[in-house]
Scaffold this motif. Structure first.
Motif, PDB file in Angstrom:
ATOM      1  N   MET A   1     -24.824  -8.352  31.455  1.00 46.84           N
ATOM      2  CA  MET A   1     -24.849  -8.791  32.848  1.00 46.84           C
ATOM      3  C   MET A   1     -24.890  -7.611  33.821  1.00 46.84           C
ATOM      4  N   ARG A   2     -25.000  -6.386  33.326  1.00 41.38           N
ATOM      5  CA  ARG A   2     -24.967  -5.239  34.215  1.00 41.38           C
ATOM      6  C   ARG A   2     -26.218  -5.119  35.061  1.00 41.38           C
ATOM      7  N   VAL A 191      -9.906 -13.609  34.615  1.00 42.92           N
ATOM      8  CA  VAL A 191     -10.591 -13.076  33.433  1.00 42.92           C
ATOM      9  C   VAL A 191      -9.557 -12.742  32.349  1.00 42.92           C
ATOM     10  N   ASP A 236     -18.712  -7.740  35.556  1.00 40.99           N
ATOM     11  CA  ASP A 236     -19.049  -8.002  34.159  1.00 40.99           C
ATOM     12  C   ASP A 236     -18.059  -8.970  33.530  1.00 40.99           C
ATOM     13  N   GLU A 237     -16.771  -8.767  33.818  1.00 42.42           N
ATOM     14  CA  GLU A 237     -15.755  -9.657  33.273  1.00 42.42           C
ATOM     15  C   GLU A 237     -15.948 -11.081  33.792  1.00 42.42           C
ATOM     16  N   ASP A 240     -18.877 -12.754  32.096  1.00 42.06           N
ATOM     17  CA  ASP A 240     -18.538 -13.077  30.714  1.00 42.06           C
ATOM     18  C   ASP A 240     -17.781 -14.405  30.654  1.00 42.06           C
ATOM     19  N   VAL A 241     -16.883 -14.623  31.617  1.00 45.77           N
ATOM     20  CA  VAL A 241     -16.142 -15.886  31.663  1.00 45.77           C
ATOM     21  C   VAL A 241     -17.084 -17.050  31.952  1.00 45.77           C
ATOM     22  N   ALA A 243     -20.189 -17.225  31.265  1.00 46.32           N
ATOM     23  CA  ALA A 243     -20.976 -17.452  30.049  1.00 46.32           C
ATOM     24  C   ALA A 243     -20.169 -18.235  29.019  1.00 46.32           C
ATOM     25  N   ASP A 244     -18.881 -17.914  28.894  1.00 39.11           N
ATOM     26  CA  ASP A 244     -18.021 -18.666  27.979  1.00 39.11           C
ATOM     27  C   ASP A 244     -17.937 -20.137  28.391  1.00 39.11           C
TER      28      ASP A 244
END
Length: 322
Positions: A1-2, A191, A236-237, A240-241, A243-244
Protein backbone atom coordinates in the motif's frame (compact mmCIF):
# COMPACT_ATOMS: atom_id res chain seq x y z
CA UNK A 1 0.00 0.00 0.00
CA UNK A 2 3.02 2.32 -0.03
CA UNK A 3 2.13 3.53 -3.52
CA UNK A 4 -1.04 5.23 -2.23
CA UNK A 5 -1.06 8.81 -3.55
CA UNK A 6 -4.32 10.10 -2.17
CA UNK A 7 -2.69 11.26 1.08
CA UNK A 8 0.39 13.33 1.73
CA UNK A 9 2.94 11.34 3.69
CA UNK A 10 5.38 13.05 6.06
CA UNK A 11 9.09 12.54 6.26
CA UNK A 12 10.09 9.59 8.40
CA UNK A 13 10.79 10.22 12.07
CA UNK A 14 14.30 9.74 13.32
CA UNK A 15 13.64 6.08 14.13
CA UNK A 16 11.87 5.42 10.86
CA UNK A 17 9.75 2.81 12.63
CA UNK A 18 6.24 4.24 12.64
CA UNK A 19 5.20 7.37 10.79
CA UNK A 20 1.82 8.83 11.86
CA UNK A 21 -0.84 9.10 9.19
CA UNK A 22 -0.41 12.35 7.26
CA UNK A 23 1.28 15.61 8.35
CA UNK A 24 0.53 16.99 11.80
CA UNK A 25 -1.59 20.15 11.45
CA UNK A 26 -0.38 23.19 13.35
CA UNK A 27 -2.38 23.98 16.46
CA UNK A 28 -1.96 26.03 19.60
CA UNK A 29 -2.08 24.39 23.03
CA UNK A 30 -5.05 22.05 23.42
CA UNK A 31 -7.42 24.01 21.21
CA UNK A 32 -9.35 22.05 18.62
CA UNK A 33 -8.69 22.76 14.93
CA UNK A 34 -11.41 24.79 13.18
CA UNK A 35 -13.02 21.79 11.47
CA UNK A 36 -13.89 20.30 14.86
CA UNK A 37 -15.95 23.33 15.88
CA UNK A 38 -19.63 23.51 15.00
CA UNK A 39 -22.78 25.23 16.29
CA UNK A 40 -25.17 23.56 18.70
CA UNK A 41 -28.53 22.49 17.20
CA UNK A 42 -31.71 24.40 18.02
CA UNK A 43 -35.21 23.17 18.81
CA UNK A 44 -36.75 21.01 21.53
CA UNK A 45 -35.85 17.59 20.14
CA UNK A 46 -32.90 17.34 22.51
CA UNK A 47 -35.11 17.82 25.56
CA UNK A 48 -37.71 15.38 24.24
CA UNK A 49 -35.11 12.63 23.83
CA UNK A 50 -33.48 13.35 27.19
CA UNK A 51 -36.80 13.22 29.07
CA UNK A 52 -37.88 10.02 27.30
CA UNK A 53 -34.61 8.26 28.16
CA UNK A 54 -34.91 9.37 31.78
CA UNK A 55 -38.57 8.34 31.97
CA UNK A 56 -37.84 4.84 30.66
CA UNK A 57 -34.66 4.43 32.73
CA UNK A 58 -32.47 3.69 29.75
CA UNK A 59 -28.76 4.19 29.22
CA UNK A 60 -27.23 5.58 26.04
CA UNK A 61 -23.69 5.42 24.79
CA UNK A 62 -24.26 9.05 23.77
CA UNK A 63 -24.05 10.11 27.41
CA UNK A 64 -21.80 7.45 28.91
CA UNK A 65 -19.13 7.75 26.24
CA UNK A 66 -19.40 11.55 26.11
CA UNK A 67 -20.09 11.42 22.38
CA UNK A 68 -19.58 14.83 20.72
CA UNK A 69 -22.57 14.13 18.46
CA UNK A 70 -25.10 13.81 21.29
CA UNK A 71 -26.70 17.28 20.87
CA UNK A 72 -27.17 16.75 17.13
CA UNK A 73 -28.52 13.20 17.39
CA UNK A 74 -30.81 13.87 20.32
CA UNK A 75 -32.19 16.96 18.59
CA UNK A 76 -33.13 14.61 15.72
CA UNK A 77 -34.86 12.33 18.28
CA UNK A 78 -32.48 9.45 17.84
CA UNK A 79 -30.01 7.79 20.20
CA UNK A 80 -27.83 4.71 20.51
CA UNK A 81 -29.22 2.61 23.35
CA UNK A 82 -26.71 0.98 25.70
CA UNK A 83 -28.06 -2.12 27.38
CA UNK A 84 -26.95 -4.13 30.42
CA UNK A 85 -26.20 -1.16 32.63
CA UNK A 86 -23.66 1.63 32.76
CA UNK A 87 -20.64 -0.17 34.24
CA UNK A 88 -18.13 -1.90 31.98
CA UNK A 89 -15.90 -4.80 33.00
CA UNK A 90 -13.03 -3.59 30.79
CA UNK A 91 -10.73 -0.59 31.11
CA UNK A 92 -10.02 0.58 27.57
CA UNK A 93 -7.87 3.72 27.57
CA UNK A 94 -9.98 5.67 25.07
CA UNK A 95 -13.43 5.17 26.59
CA UNK A 96 -15.24 7.16 29.28
CA UNK A 97 -17.94 4.58 30.05
CA UNK A 98 -17.68 3.99 33.83
CA UNK A 99 -15.75 0.90 34.93
CA UNK A 100 -16.65 -1.42 37.80
CA UNK A 101 -18.67 -4.43 38.87
CA UNK A 102 -22.00 -4.39 37.00
CA UNK A 103 -25.37 -5.08 38.58
CA UNK A 104 -27.81 -7.82 37.63
CA UNK A 105 -29.54 -7.58 34.27
CA UNK A 106 -32.93 -5.87 34.31
CA UNK A 107 -35.38 -8.29 32.75
CA UNK A 108 -37.78 -5.53 31.71
CA UNK A 109 -35.08 -3.62 29.80
CA UNK A 110 -36.02 -5.11 26.39
CA UNK A 111 -39.61 -3.91 26.85
CA UNK A 112 -38.48 -0.42 27.88
CA UNK A 113 -36.12 -0.27 24.91
CA UNK A 114 -38.94 -1.25 22.58
CA UNK A 115 -41.20 1.43 24.10
CA UNK A 116 -38.53 4.07 23.50
CA UNK A 117 -38.22 2.98 19.86
CA UNK A 118 -41.97 3.42 19.45
CA UNK A 119 -42.09 6.84 21.10
CA UNK A 120 -39.14 8.12 19.08
CA UNK A 121 -40.62 6.78 15.86
CA UNK A 122 -37.37 5.07 14.96
CA UNK A 123 -36.93 3.32 11.63
CA UNK A 124 -33.39 2.23 12.46
CA UNK A 125 -32.65 1.12 16.02
CA UNK A 126 -29.05 0.86 17.21
CA UNK A 127 -28.37 -1.26 20.30
CA UNK A 128 -24.96 -1.44 21.94
CA UNK A 129 -23.79 -2.45 25.40
CA UNK A 130 -21.10 -2.28 27.99
CA UNK A 131 -18.80 -5.29 27.97
CA UNK A 132 -20.08 -7.88 30.44
CA UNK A 133 -17.28 -10.37 30.86
CA UNK A 134 -18.90 -11.29 34.19
CA UNK A 135 -21.83 -13.01 32.44
CA UNK A 136 -21.48 -16.59 31.14
CA UNK A 137 -22.60 -15.57 27.65
CA UNK A 138 -21.35 -11.97 27.80
CA UNK A 139 -24.96 -10.80 27.59
CA UNK A 140 -25.63 -12.36 24.19
CA UNK A 141 -29.09 -13.64 25.11
CA UNK A 142 -30.00 -10.20 26.47
CA UNK A 143 -29.05 -8.75 23.08
CA UNK A 144 -31.30 -11.32 21.41
CA UNK A 145 -34.17 -10.51 23.80
CA UNK A 146 -33.83 -6.79 23.03
CA UNK A 147 -33.86 -7.46 19.28
CA UNK A 148 -37.01 -9.57 19.62
CA UNK A 149 -38.78 -7.00 21.81
CA UNK A 150 -38.08 -4.10 19.45
CA UNK A 151 -39.02 -6.12 16.39
CA UNK A 152 -42.34 -7.06 17.98
CA UNK A 153 -43.22 -3.41 18.60
CA UNK A 154 -41.59 -1.82 15.52
CA UNK A 155 -41.64 -4.57 12.89
CA UNK A 156 -40.64 -2.31 10.00
CA UNK A 157 -37.53 -0.90 11.70
CA UNK A 158 -34.04 -2.10 10.86
CA UNK A 159 -32.11 -3.44 13.85
CA UNK A 160 -28.40 -2.75 14.24
CA UNK A 161 -26.29 -4.17 17.05
CA UNK A 162 -22.87 -2.95 18.11
CA UNK A 163 -21.53 -5.73 20.31
CA UNK A 164 -18.47 -6.46 22.42
CA UNK A 165 -16.33 -9.43 21.41
CA UNK A 166 -17.95 -11.94 23.84
CA UNK A 167 -14.38 -13.18 24.47
CA UNK A 168 -14.68 -14.93 21.11
CA UNK A 169 -17.31 -17.39 22.40
CA UNK A 170 -18.88 -18.87 19.23
CA UNK A 171 -22.13 -19.79 21.02
CA UNK A 172 -22.59 -16.20 22.20
CA UNK A 173 -21.81 -14.78 18.76
CA UNK A 174 -24.26 -17.21 17.17
CA UNK A 175 -26.96 -16.29 19.70
CA UNK A 176 -26.92 -12.67 18.55
CA UNK A 177 -26.52 -13.62 14.89
CA UNK A 178 -29.49 -15.97 15.04
CA UNK A 179 -31.64 -13.12 16.40
CA UNK A 180 -31.18 -11.82 12.84
CA UNK A 181 -30.33 -8.12 13.19
CA UNK A 182 -30.09 -6.36 9.87
CA UNK A 183 -26.65 -4.97 10.78
CA UNK A 184 -24.01 -6.57 13.01
CA UNK A 185 -21.41 -3.99 14.03
CA UNK A 186 -18.20 -4.65 15.93
CA UNK A 187 -15.42 -2.09 16.12
CA UNK A 188 -11.71 -2.81 15.72
CA UNK A 189 -10.95 0.75 16.94
CA UNK A 190 -7.29 0.79 15.88
CA UNK A 191 -4.41 -1.04 14.19
CA UNK A 192 -2.82 -4.18 15.70
CA UNK A 193 0.33 -2.42 16.96
CA UNK A 194 -1.75 -0.10 19.16
CA UNK A 195 -4.36 -2.63 20.16
CA UNK A 196 -3.02 -3.51 23.60
CA UNK A 197 -2.60 0.16 24.52
CA UNK A 198 -6.01 1.23 23.23
CA UNK A 199 -8.30 -1.77 23.81
CA UNK A 200 -6.67 -3.56 26.71
CA UNK A 201 -8.09 -7.08 26.94
CA UNK A 202 -9.50 -7.11 23.41
CA UNK A 203 -7.62 -9.00 20.69
CA UNK A 204 -7.39 -7.89 17.07
CA UNK A 205 -7.78 -11.33 15.51
CA UNK A 206 -10.57 -12.20 17.94
CA UNK A 207 -12.53 -9.20 16.65
CA UNK A 208 -11.85 -10.14 13.04
CA UNK A 209 -12.96 -13.68 13.82
CA UNK A 210 -16.26 -12.43 15.23
CA UNK A 211 -17.10 -10.49 12.07
CA UNK A 212 -15.99 -13.39 9.88
CA UNK A 213 -18.19 -15.83 11.81
CA UNK A 214 -21.25 -13.59 11.53
CA UNK A 215 -20.84 -13.23 7.76
CA UNK A 216 -20.18 -16.94 7.29
CA UNK A 217 -23.20 -17.99 9.36
CA UNK A 218 -25.58 -15.33 8.00
CA UNK A 219 -24.35 -13.84 4.69
CA UNK A 220 -27.46 -11.66 4.45
CA UNK A 221 -26.56 -9.72 7.62
CA UNK A 222 -24.63 -6.52 6.93
CA UNK A 223 -21.33 -6.57 8.81
CA UNK A 224 -19.84 -3.28 9.89
CA UNK A 225 -16.67 -2.13 11.63
CA UNK A 226 -15.19 1.16 12.75
CA UNK A 227 -11.79 2.65 13.54
CA UNK A 228 -10.62 5.79 15.31
CA UNK A 229 -7.85 7.80 13.68
CA UNK A 230 -5.32 10.18 15.18
CA UNK A 231 -3.96 7.72 17.75
CA UNK A 232 -0.57 7.22 16.10
CA UNK A 233 -1.40 4.73 13.34
CA UNK A 234 0.48 4.76 10.03
CA UNK A 235 -1.12 4.75 6.63
CA UNK A 236 0.33 1.33 5.84
CA UNK A 237 -1.04 -0.08 9.08
CA UNK A 238 -4.46 1.41 8.42
CA UNK A 239 -4.77 -0.06 4.95
CA UNK A 240 -3.56 -3.43 6.19
CA UNK A 241 -6.55 -3.38 8.56
CA UNK A 242 -8.93 -2.41 5.77
CA UNK A 243 -7.54 -5.25 3.66
CA UNK A 244 -8.15 -7.65 6.55
CA UNK A 245 -11.74 -6.44 6.81
CA UNK A 246 -12.38 -6.88 3.13
CA UNK A 247 -10.84 -10.37 3.26
CA UNK A 248 -13.66 -11.37 5.65
CA UNK A 249 -16.25 -9.57 3.47
CA UNK A 250 -17.02 -6.74 5.89
CA UNK A 251 -19.62 -4.54 4.20
CA UNK A 252 -19.60 -1.17 5.96
CA UNK A 253 -16.73 0.91 7.32
CA UNK A 254 -16.71 3.97 9.57
CA UNK A 255 -13.64 6.12 10.19
CA UNK A 256 -13.64 8.93 12.74
CA UNK A 257 -11.32 11.18 14.71
CA UNK A 258 -10.39 10.05 18.20
CA UNK A 259 -11.16 12.75 20.75
CA UNK A 260 -10.05 12.24 24.35
CA UNK A 261 -13.17 12.34 26.58
CA UNK A 262 -11.17 13.85 29.46
CA UNK A 263 -7.58 14.86 30.18
CA UNK A 264 -7.16 11.56 32.03
CA UNK A 265 -7.76 9.50 28.89
CA UNK A 266 -5.33 8.53 26.15
CA UNK A 267 -4.19 11.75 24.42
CA UNK A 268 -4.84 12.59 20.78
CA UNK A 269 -1.71 12.11 18.67
CA UNK A 270 -3.01 14.03 15.68
CA UNK A 271 -6.10 15.74 14.28
CA UNK A 272 -6.83 14.37 10.80
CA UNK A 273 -8.15 17.02 8.35
CA UNK A 274 -11.49 16.42 6.57
CA UNK A 275 -9.77 16.20 3.18
CA UNK A 276 -7.78 13.19 4.33
CA UNK A 277 -10.92 11.49 5.59
CA UNK A 278 -12.43 12.05 2.14
CA UNK A 279 -9.41 10.50 0.45
CA UNK A 280 -9.42 7.53 2.80
CA UNK A 281 -13.12 6.96 2.12
CA UNK A 282 -12.57 7.06 -1.63
CA UNK A 283 -9.79 4.49 -1.42
CA UNK A 284 -11.80 2.25 0.92
CA UNK A 285 -14.67 2.23 -1.57
CA UNK A 286 -12.25 1.14 -4.28
CA UNK A 287 -11.25 -1.72 -2.00
CA UNK A 288 -14.83 -3.00 -2.12
CA UNK A 289 -16.65 -1.70 0.97
CA UNK A 290 -20.32 -1.21 0.12
CA UNK A 291 -20.63 1.80 2.38
CA UNK A 292 -17.94 4.04 3.84
CA UNK A 293 -18.57 6.96 6.16
CA UNK A 294 -15.49 8.91 7.18
CA UNK A 295 -15.00 12.27 8.85
CA UNK A 296 -13.79 13.96 12.01
CA UNK A 297 -17.10 13.54 13.86
CA UNK A 298 -18.04 10.12 12.47
CA UNK A 299 -18.75 7.47 15.09
CA UNK A 300 -19.83 3.87 14.53
CA UNK A 301 -23.54 4.63 14.93
CA UNK A 302 -23.50 8.25 13.71
CA UNK A 303 -26.26 8.71 11.10
CA UNK A 304 -26.54 4.92 11.02
CA UNK A 305 -29.99 5.11 9.45
CA UNK A 306 -28.58 7.07 6.50
CA UNK A 307 -26.13 4.27 5.73
CA UNK A 308 -28.80 1.57 5.60
CA UNK A 309 -32.14 3.38 6.01
CA UNK A 310 -34.59 0.49 5.70
CA UNK A 311 -34.60 -3.28 5.77
CA UNK A 312 -35.42 -3.29 2.07
CA UNK A 313 -32.47 -0.98 1.44
CA UNK A 314 -30.14 -3.27 3.35
CA UNK A 315 -31.26 -6.29 1.37
CA UNK A 316 -30.89 -4.40 -1.88
CA UNK A 317 -27.39 -3.23 -0.97
CA UNK A 318 -26.22 -6.75 -0.17
CA UNK A 319 -27.91 -8.46 -3.07
CA UNK A 320 -30.05 -10.73 -0.86
CA UNK A 321 -33.80 -11.19 -0.67
CA UNK A 322 -35.97 -11.61 2.40
Amino acid sequence: MRSLTLLDKPDAHESGAHTPLGPRPARTGNRLPPWLKRPLPTGNGNNFTAHLIEDLRLETVCESAKCPNRPECWSRRTATFMIMGNLCTRTCSFCSVPKGTPEHLELDEPARLAEASVRLGLKHVVITSVTRDDLPDGGAMHFADCIAAVRARVPDAALEVLTPDFLGDPVAIDTVTDANPEVFNHNLETVPRLHRTVRGRALYHRSLGLLERVKRRAPHIVTKAGLMLGIGETIDELFDVLADLRAIKCDVLTLGQYLAPTVKHMPVARFVPPSEFDSLAATARLMGFKQVVAGPYVRSSYHAADMVPTREGILANTGHSA
